[in-house]
Design a protein around this motif. Sequence first.
Motif, PDB file in Angstrom:
ATOM      1  N   ILE A 123       0.863  -1.176   0.000  1.00  0.00           N
ATOM      2  CA  ILE A 123       0.000   0.000   0.000  1.00  0.00           C
ATOM      3  C   ILE A 123       0.903   1.230   0.000  1.00  0.00           C
ATOM      4  CG2 ILE A 123      -0.262  -0.089   2.515  1.00  0.00           C
ATOM      5  CD1 ILE A 123      -3.064   1.161   2.158  1.00  0.00           C
ATOM      6  N   HIS A 124       0.511   2.242  -0.793  1.00  0.00           N
ATOM      7  CA  HIS A 124       1.309   3.459  -0.939  1.00  0.00           C
ATOM      8  C   HIS A 124       0.404   4.679  -0.848  1.00  0.00           C
ATOM      9  CE1 HIS A 124       4.877   1.290  -2.455  1.00  0.00           C
ATOM     10  NE2 HIS A 124       3.984   0.481  -2.981  1.00  0.00           N
ATOM     11  N   ASP A 125       0.899   5.730  -0.210  1.00  0.00           N
ATOM     12  CA  ASP A 125       0.215   7.025  -0.224  1.00  0.00           C
ATOM     13  C   ASP A 125       0.632   7.725  -1.514  1.00  0.00           C
ATOM     14  OD1 ASP A 125      -0.710   9.638   0.167  1.00  0.00           O
ATOM     15  OD2 ASP A 125      -0.390   9.501   2.328  1.00  0.00           O
ATOM     16  N   ILE A 126      -0.337   8.055  -2.377  1.00  0.00           N
ATOM     17  CA  ILE A 126      -0.010   8.648  -3.679  1.00  0.00           C
ATOM     18  C   ILE A 126      -0.422  10.116  -3.766  1.00  0.00           C
ATOM     19  CG2 ILE A 126       0.077   6.497  -4.974  1.00  0.00           C
ATOM     20  CD1 ILE A 126      -2.830   6.994  -5.847  1.00  0.00           C
ATOM     21  N   GLY A 127      -0.688  10.737  -2.620  1.00  0.00           N
ATOM     22  CA  GLY A 127      -1.047  12.144  -2.617  1.00  0.00           C
ATOM     23  C   GLY A 127      -2.493  12.378  -2.997  1.00  0.00           C
ATOM     24  N   ASP A 128      -2.908  13.627  -2.998  1.00  0.00           N
ATOM     25  CA  ASP A 128      -4.290  14.002  -3.314  1.00  0.00           C
ATOM     26  C   ASP A 128      -5.294  13.202  -2.487  1.00  0.00           C
ATOM     27  OD1 ASP A 128      -3.534  15.927  -5.145  1.00  0.00           O
ATOM     28  OD2 ASP A 128      -3.539  14.498  -6.811  1.00  0.00           O
TER      29      ASP A 128
END
Length: 170
Positions: free
Chosen positions: A59-64
């Motif tokens: 899982i990754h935080d991709i902004g917005d």
Amino acid sequence: NSFDIVSNEQGFYLAFSELEFFAAYNIFIQIFDSQGLPQFSQAIGITQNFGADENVRSIHDIGDNSLLVIYDSESFSEGRKVKAIAIDYSGNVLEGWESGINVCNYNSNQTFQTSIDVDNGIFVLWNDDRGDGDDIYGQFLDASGIAAEPNGLSVAVFDSYQQNSTVAYN
């Protein structure tokens, strides 16, 4: 045994796979605050596919205000595919991502190896059986799910088997 966690200012996001109704593994999300308290009374299901086992790999935080969950999906009809699904910080699947997207469009069996945050996206590596044994392919996904190369980038494609890849980004 299929989960990953990422943190940001909003809290800790735990993505995990769970067997539902003795039928198939689906993916769920739970958010925890800084004291470790769950923010939902029960985890939110982000995949609902009873025709495939879907197991979280990263899982990754991709902004917005969005997260990207990468997972292996295995079904009798489709084989093994590496897929991704985007959700907002509240656990809602983003429009256009409802069924997840294939990380690679090539019709082969694929097994996730690793992924990493890079400038403006995520780079994913997987084993792919399209050649003589397993080969290693990669893909860059931007925050909108657009793949750099629809069939993936050849990373290690030789006779026999290439496995157990890892990646570092500087």
